[in-house]
Design a protein around this motif. Structure first.
Motif, mmCIF file in Angstrom:
data_model
loop_
_atom_site.group_PDB
_atom_site.id
_atom_site.type_symbol
_atom_site.label_atom_id
_atom_site.label_comp_id
_atom_site.label_asym_id
_atom_site.label_seq_id
_atom_site.Cartn_x
_atom_site.Cartn_y
_atom_site.Cartn_z
ATOM 1 N N MET A 1 69.925 87.188 25.508
ATOM 2 C CA MET A 1 68.719 86.602 24.906
ATOM 3 C C MET A 1 67.531 86.856 25.828
ATOM 4 N N THR A 2 66.420 87.320 25.293
ATOM 5 C CA THR A 2 65.255 87.608 26.111
ATOM 6 C C THR A 2 64.616 86.319 26.604
ATOM 7 N N LEU A 3 63.777 86.445 27.639
ATOM 8 C CA LEU A 3 63.065 85.285 28.159
ATOM 9 C C LEU A 3 62.194 84.666 27.075
ATOM 10 N N TYR A 4 61.609 85.508 26.233
ATOM 11 C CA TYR A 4 60.792 85.004 25.120
ATOM 12 C C TYR A 4 61.596 84.029 24.269
ATOM 13 N N ARG A 5 62.792 84.431 23.905
ATOM 14 C CA ARG A 5 63.608 83.575 23.044
ATOM 15 C C ARG A 5 64.184 82.385 23.798
ATOM 16 N N GLU A 6 64.541 82.591 25.039
ATOM 17 C CA GLU A 6 65.131 81.505 25.824
ATOM 18 C C GLU A 6 64.123 80.371 26.045
ATOM 19 N N VAL A 7 62.912 80.721 26.427
ATOM 20 C CA VAL A 7 61.903 79.680 26.661
ATOM 21 C C VAL A 7 61.512 79.023 25.340
ATOM 22 N N GLY A 8 61.367 79.817 24.290
ATOM 23 C CA GLY A 8 61.051 79.248 22.981
ATOM 24 C C GLY A 8 62.108 78.264 22.519
ATOM 25 N N ALA A 9 63.367 78.635 22.697
ATOM 26 C CA ALA A 9 64.461 77.744 22.298
ATOM 27 C C ALA A 9 64.453 76.467 23.131
ATOM 28 N N LEU A 10 64.174 76.606 24.426
ATOM 29 C CA LEU A 10 64.097 75.426 25.294
ATOM 30 C C LEU A 10 63.003 74.481 24.808
ATOM 31 N N MET A 11 61.827 75.020 24.499
ATOM 32 C CA MET A 11 60.721 74.190 24.036
ATOM 33 C C MET A 11 61.073 73.473 22.740
ATOM 34 N N GLU A 12 61.699 74.180 21.834
ATOM 35 C CA GLU A 12 62.079 73.560 20.560
ATOM 36 C C GLU A 12 63.099 72.446 20.769
ATOM 37 N N GLN A 13 64.039 72.662 21.680
ATOM 38 C CA GLN A 13 65.045 71.637 21.958
ATOM 39 C C GLN A 13 64.405 70.392 22.573
ATOM 40 N N ARG A 49 60.106 66.622 32.267
ATOM 41 C CA ARG A 49 61.329 66.648 33.075
ATOM 42 C C ARG A 49 62.328 67.659 32.507
ATOM 43 N N LEU A 50 62.522 67.619 31.197
ATOM 44 C CA LEU A 50 63.493 68.511 30.577
ATOM 45 C C LEU A 50 63.040 69.974 30.629
ATOM 46 N N LEU A 51 61.754 70.208 30.429
ATOM 47 C CA LEU A 51 61.241 71.574 30.519
ATOM 48 C C LEU A 51 61.402 72.126 31.933
ATOM 49 N N ALA A 52 61.077 71.303 32.923
ATOM 50 C CA ALA A 52 61.195 71.755 34.310
ATOM 51 C C ALA A 52 62.647 72.085 34.654
ATOM 52 N N GLU A 53 63.562 71.244 34.214
ATOM 53 C CA GLU A 53 64.981 71.510 34.471
ATOM 54 C C GLU A 53 65.414 72.807 33.796
ATOM 55 N N GLY A 54 65.009 73.001 32.557
ATOM 56 C CA GLY A 54 65.402 74.193 31.832
ATOM 57 C C GLY A 54 64.810 75.467 32.413
ATOM 58 N N LEU A 55 63.528 75.427 32.796
ATOM 59 C CA LEU A 55 62.884 76.606 33.376
ATOM 60 C C LEU A 55 63.484 76.941 34.741
ATOM 61 N N ALA A 56 63.816 75.918 35.503
ATOM 62 C CA ALA A 56 64.433 76.151 36.812
ATOM 63 C C ALA A 56 65.793 76.827 36.651
ATOM 64 N N SER A 57 66.487 76.492 35.584
ATOM 65 C CA SER A 57 67.783 77.118 35.323
ATOM 66 C C SER A 57 67.622 78.569 34.864
ATOM 67 N N LEU A 58 66.588 78.816 34.062
ATOM 68 C CA LEU A 58 66.350 80.168 33.557
ATOM 69 C C LEU A 58 65.873 81.115 34.644
ATOM 70 N N CYS A 59 65.003 80.615 35.514
ATOM 71 C CA CYS A 59 64.399 81.458 36.563
ATOM 72 C C CYS A 59 64.443 80.721 37.896
ATOM 73 N N PRO A 60 65.575 80.678 38.541
ATOM 74 C CA PRO A 60 65.691 79.958 39.808
ATOM 75 C C PRO A 60 64.687 80.460 40.837
ATOM 76 N N GLY A 61 64.081 79.526 41.531
ATOM 77 C CA GLY A 61 63.163 79.886 42.608
ATOM 78 C C GLY A 61 61.722 80.054 42.199
ATOM 79 N N VAL A 62 61.424 80.121 40.906
ATOM 80 C CA VAL A 62 60.036 80.245 40.464
ATOM 81 C C VAL A 62 59.392 78.862 40.465
ATOM 82 N N ARG A 63 58.240 78.782 41.049
ATOM 83 C CA ARG A 63 57.523 77.510 41.156
ATOM 84 C C ARG A 63 57.153 76.988 39.773
ATOM 85 N N ILE A 64 57.252 75.670 39.586
ATOM 86 C CA ILE A 64 56.907 75.017 38.325
ATOM 87 C C ILE A 64 55.793 74.016 38.577
#
Length: 276
Positions: A1-13, A49-64
């Motif tokens: 799944m591309t980052l586009y779809r992964e982040v979109g799915a996270l936001m919808e969830q 909180r949930l977005l930060a957790e999800g983004l950290a999982s998708l892209c470890p080490g990227v600042r949020i």
């Protein structure tokens, strides 16, 4: 799944579990004033909180950098224009949300050295997803889109002047009178930017340029063929020195707006940016 779809799915969830269940169901305990005239709700906090957790999982080490985290600790905004950064607005238009109005959304942007690279804008109520990637265009619900104007003889303009001192606001409005067709602002950047692409507004003016409010929207409009800059006409940049934002459906309408709003007569260039 591309980052586009992964982040979109996270936001919808996150919208489904943290925001929609609270819409028009907030209790007094769910709403607090975080600064004069600014409210935060339990939905904002849980969603971030949930977005930060999800983004950290998708892209470890990227600042949020999230709006509510910065509200709690303004120091988190330092260096926001350096390196790779996720910008998160978990619930843009919180005052509307708290009042039961559907003019709110969720925005996420991936920024590198101050330049937006990818941006998502979710209309939480309808599920509409606006997305853009630098150099690759803009889409709505996965379909390519190009910005279109209203076609009005006088450009339709939403002027975010509500933070100006009354005499300055009156000066701007008086100068725009007869040249622009002024309409009410939605008090929600997640609504303002799509309107410039969907033929509802031609021009939008913002005084505040907090990064989570504008990075995704500026990229979306620019990639759809519009133009978004700071008031000094410099390209939009996160963490730069430009103040205010002028956005338009296309470069021609941007020039029309700039002639009316950024000239000496309107007086905007002497107005300080609001960063809080």
């Amino acid at each position: 799944m591309t980052l586009y779809r992964e982040v979109g799915a996270l936001m919808e969830q996150v919208a489904e579990c943290a925001i929609l269940p609270r819409f028009r169901r907030l209790s007094g305990a769910d709403v607090a004033e975080k600064s004069p005239g600014e409210v935060v709700t339990s939905a904002d906090l849980e969603a971030e909180r949930l977005l930060a957790e999800g983004l950290a999982s998708l892209c470890p080490g990227v600042r949020i950098v999230g709006e509510e985290a910065v509200s709690a600790d303004p120091g988190r905004l330092s260096g926001v224009g350096e390196g790779l950064v996720w910008l998160v607005d978990p619930l843009d238009g919180t005052a509307n949300f708290a009042a039961g109005s559907a003019l709110f959304g969720m925005m996420v942007a991936l920024v590198e050295d101050g330049v937006p690279q990818m941006g998502w804008i979710l209309d939480v109520v309808t599920g509409r997803m606006c997305f853009a990637e630098a150099g690759k265009g803009a889409t709505i619900d996965g379909q390519p889109v190009r910005a279109r104007g209203t076609g009005s003889p006088r450009p339709v303009a939403a002027l975010g002047t509500h933070f100006l001192e009354p005499h300055r606001r009156e000066r701007v409005h008086a100068h725009a009178q007869g040249q622009l067709q002024r309409v009410a602002v939605p008090r929600c950047a997640a609504e303002s930017y799509p309107r410039l692409v969907l033929g509802e507004n031609d021009i939008a003016l913002f005084q505040r340029s907090l990064p989570w409010d504008h990075a995704a929207g500026a990229l979306f409009v620019n990639e759809a063929g519009g133009r978004v800059t700071h008031w000094d006409r410099s390209p939009y940049r996160v963490g730069g020195h430009g103040t205010g934002i002028l956005a338009a459906t296309d470069p021609y309408l941007w020039e029309v707006g700039a002639q009316v709003l950024l000239g000496e007569e309107a007086g905007l260039l002497s107005v300080p940016e609001l960063v809080g």
